[in-house]
Design a protein around this motif. Structure first.
Motif, short mmCIF file in Angstrom:
data_model
loop_
_atom_site.label_atom_id
_atom_site.label_comp_id
_atom_site.label_asym_id
_atom_site.label_seq_id
_atom_site.Cartn_x
_atom_site.Cartn_y
_atom_site.Cartn_z
N TYR A 67 -26.81 -3.84 56.63
CA TYR A 67 -28.24 -3.73 56.89
C TYR A 67 -28.52 -4.60 58.11
O TYR A 67 -28.52 -5.82 58.04
N LEU A 68 -28.72 -3.94 59.25
CA LEU A 68 -28.85 -4.65 60.51
C LEU A 68 -30.19 -4.31 61.15
O LEU A 68 -30.30 -3.39 61.95
N ASP A 69 -31.24 -5.03 60.73
CA ASP A 69 -32.59 -4.77 61.24
C ASP A 69 -32.92 -3.29 61.09
O ASP A 69 -33.44 -2.65 62.00
N ALA A 70 -32.62 -2.75 59.91
CA ALA A 70 -32.65 -1.30 59.73
C ALA A 70 -34.05 -0.72 59.73
O ALA A 70 -34.24 0.45 60.09
N VAL A 71 -35.05 -1.49 59.32
CA VAL A 71 -36.43 -1.02 59.29
C VAL A 71 -37.29 -2.01 60.07
O VAL A 71 -37.03 -3.21 60.06
N ASP A 72 -38.31 -1.50 60.73
CA ASP A 72 -39.15 -2.35 61.59
C ASP A 72 -40.12 -3.18 60.74
O ASP A 72 -41.32 -2.93 60.71
N PHE A 73 -39.55 -4.17 60.05
CA PHE A 73 -40.33 -5.11 59.27
C PHE A 73 -40.25 -6.49 59.93
O PHE A 73 -39.34 -6.76 60.73
N PRO A 74 -41.17 -7.37 59.61
CA PRO A 74 -41.22 -8.67 60.31
C PRO A 74 -39.95 -9.49 60.21
O PRO A 74 -39.62 -10.24 61.14
N GLY A 75 -39.21 -9.38 59.10
CA GLY A 75 -38.03 -10.22 58.93
C GLY A 75 -36.86 -9.84 59.81
O GLY A 75 -35.99 -10.67 60.08
N HIS A 76 -36.79 -8.55 60.24
CA HIS A 76 -35.67 -8.05 61.05
C HIS A 76 -34.34 -8.54 60.44
O HIS A 76 -33.47 -9.06 61.14
N THR A 77 -34.22 -8.33 59.15
CA THR A 77 -33.12 -8.89 58.38
C THR A 77 -31.78 -8.27 58.74
O THR A 77 -31.69 -7.08 59.03
N ARG A 78 -30.77 -9.11 58.68
CA ARG A 78 -29.38 -8.65 58.81
C ARG A 78 -28.62 -9.16 57.60
O ARG A 78 -28.69 -10.34 57.26
N ALA A 79 -27.89 -8.25 56.96
CA ALA A 79 -27.16 -8.61 55.75
C ALA A 79 -25.98 -7.67 55.59
O ALA A 79 -25.95 -6.58 56.16
N THR A 80 -25.00 -8.10 54.81
CA THR A 80 -23.80 -7.30 54.57
C THR A 80 -23.41 -7.38 53.11
O THR A 80 -23.67 -8.38 52.43
N MET A 81 -22.78 -6.32 52.65
CA MET A 81 -22.22 -6.26 51.30
C MET A 81 -20.72 -6.02 51.37
O MET A 81 -20.25 -5.21 52.19
N TYR A 82 -19.98 -6.72 50.51
CA TYR A 82 -18.55 -6.50 50.36
C TYR A 82 -18.30 -6.37 48.87
O TYR A 82 -18.63 -7.27 48.10
N ARG A 83 -17.72 -5.25 48.45
CA ARG A 83 -17.47 -5.04 47.04
C ARG A 83 -16.02 -4.62 46.81
O ARG A 83 -15.54 -3.65 47.40
N ASN A 84 -15.32 -5.36 45.96
CA ASN A 84 -14.01 -4.91 45.50
C ASN A 84 -14.14 -4.41 44.08
O ASN A 84 -15.26 -4.22 43.58
#
Length: 481
Positions: free
Chosen positions: A400-417
């Motif tokens: 999730y790399l600033d995927a929606v134009d919201f104020p937080g402009h959040t960047r996050a990642t998921m890793y699942r095994n």
């Protein structure tokens, strides 16, 4: 047409969770056609999208690469990036002689005000409707033009769809769009037209069918909504502690399309009934499409794929819609493949797979080379029964790399095994660690647990390594210096 170059029918719903098919474990939703399809197909029960938002997910599964790799990680982008355009599997199929068609949405670029900009995407037939709203001129909205040509005013038919995201429970007196005029029905009509159209006997075709449902607003026709008693449904996965857990992320500025509330506040069981009703309508129309394929004598030589671009919160943890979270309800989707006589009918696979795996599988099925940049891995050995059903990937990723134009402009990642899921909200000092075996509904965040510090640190390194390995190293090397 060579039997080794089959037709390809790729049906992709919008925002459908993994746990919404009767034959795959949900006794509350009615999906008789999908249940029949599952019995004829290979069903992957642990398929993950690569972003819980439309455009990055679709760019990813249409290229077989992560959204960051094809520079298409946001909704609303002004154009299709060249890195996305160059690796579209649909373009590769068209270049190899396939006749291509699309019905519904595409969403490789922003589509808020008109038909989205196109590139050489491989679709000869392009019946476009990003969403069943009346926001666009008829010339740019094929579904609205279909309504007009049938003698209906699109502004009148689509009036109840005004607004975004809420529950619009119908009544007998005040219905939403009736089934016969629904966008999902239009998708089927146009898909059947394409399948049965005249073409050279040796020309294979591929068709992307992309209805908007069950994307919010939650507004099914009364005909389907009446089949569900909200009081008899289980409701979402929720604990009161979710309010503080999700509130902490909201206060930190982590983007999402809703704020956590107690499910009673947004009538969660009615939302669930509406969501299931929308899926039942999809099921009925998908069944019509399968029957038409059979009636046309093309079922045996057509690969059919059923999936969705991402999931939906549906009230889980007090949330509705989507955004920067990585719960299974948002990132895990249906993925079902059928090719009669070629794929193992009735096979279930709980292997970890990604939607990046679709593109290389289709290329291999069509006898085409898979670009060396592709990050997906062909599922063909599992589909054919040449590999164990439950072994494919050691881990799956989501971005999730600033995927929606919201104020937080959040960047996050998921890793699942297989056992653990690690989510990192970058630059926020926040993260989540879930034991997916002991806690499949992801209530107990072990990020700060002293007993799980070693596990967290090990997964942080693994996630960082996976992220670096996913980076774009630039143009192909053509010389040694």
């Amino acid at each position: 047409m060579s039997p080794d170059r089959p037709n390809i029918l790729w049906y992709c719903t919008d925002q459908q969770r993994f746990d919404t098919i009767g034959a795959l474990g949900n006794p509350h939703v009615r999906t008789p056609n999908l249940d029949r399809f599952v019995a004829q197909s290979v069903a992957f029960t642990h398929a993950y999208c690569q972003s819980p938002i439309c455009t990055p997910s679709r760019a990813s599964f249409l290229t077989g690469m992560y959204p960051s790799r094809v520079h298409n990680a946001r909704n609303g982008n002004a154009a299709v990036p060249p890195e996305t355009a160059d690796y579209l599997v649909t373009r590769a199929l068209a270049d190899a002689g396939y006749d291509g068609g699309l019905v519904g949405k595409l969403h490789l670029a922003g589509a808020a005000t008109a038909q989205e900009p196109r590139v050489d995407d491989g679709y000869r037939v392009f019946e476009y409707s990003h969403a069943p709203r009346n926001d666009w001129p008829l010339a740019q909205h094929d579904y609205a033009r279909w309504l007009h040509d049938k003698g209906h005013d699109p502004a009148e038919v689509l009036r109840t769809r005004a607004g975004y995201g809420g529950l619009m429970a119908p009544t007998p007196e005040r219905d939403n769009v009736p089934p016969e005029l629904h966008q999902t029905t239009w998708c089927t009509e146009r898909a059947i037209d394409f399948i049965t159209s005249d073409r050279e006997a040796d020309t294979p075709w591929f068709l992307s069918v992309n209805p908007y449902d069950p994307h919010p607003p939650y507004n099914p026709p009364w005909e389907y909504y009446r089949r569900y008693d909200p009081a008899a449904l289980p409701g979402p996965h929720f604990r009161p502690s979710d309010l503080e857990t999700q509130g902490r992320l909201t206060r930190a500025g982590v983007d999402f399309q809703s704020e956590s509330q107690h499910p009673d506040e947004f009538r969660a069981r009615e939302v669930q009934a509406a969501y299931y009703a929308m899926i039942e309508q999809i099921d009925e129309q998908f069944g019509r499409l399968l029957d038409a394929l059979e009636a046309a004598g093309q079922a045996e030589r057509t690969v059919v794929v059923f999936t969705s671009d991402h999931g939906e919160s549906a009230g889980d943890h007090g949330l509705l819609q989507k955004g920067c979270r990585f719960f299974d309800g948002l990132t895990r989707v249906p993925l079902i493949w059928r090719w009669p006589g070629r794929f193992v009918a009735g096979r279930r696979s709980d292997a970890l797979v990604e939607l990046t795996d679709i593109a290389p599988t289709l290329l291999e099925i069509a006898g085409l080379p898979v670009p060396e940049e592709t990050q997906g891995r062909s599922l063909l050995p599992i589909l054919r029964g040449d590999a164990p059903a439950n072994e494919h990937r050691d881990y799956v990723r989501c971005e999730y790399l600033d995927a929606v134009d919201f104020p937080g402009h959040t960047r996050a990642t998921m890793y699942r095994n297989r056992r653990w899921k690690l989510n990192v909200y970058h630059n926020h000092g926040l993260g989540e660690l879930y034991d997916m075996q002991a806690d499949p509904h992801e209530f107990d965040n072990l990020w700060d647990s002293p007993d799980h510090r070693d596990v967290r640190d090990e997964l942080l390194q693994a996630s960082f390594n996976a992220t670096v390995m996913a980076l774009d190293p630039g143009p192909r090397r053509t010389s040694g210096f």
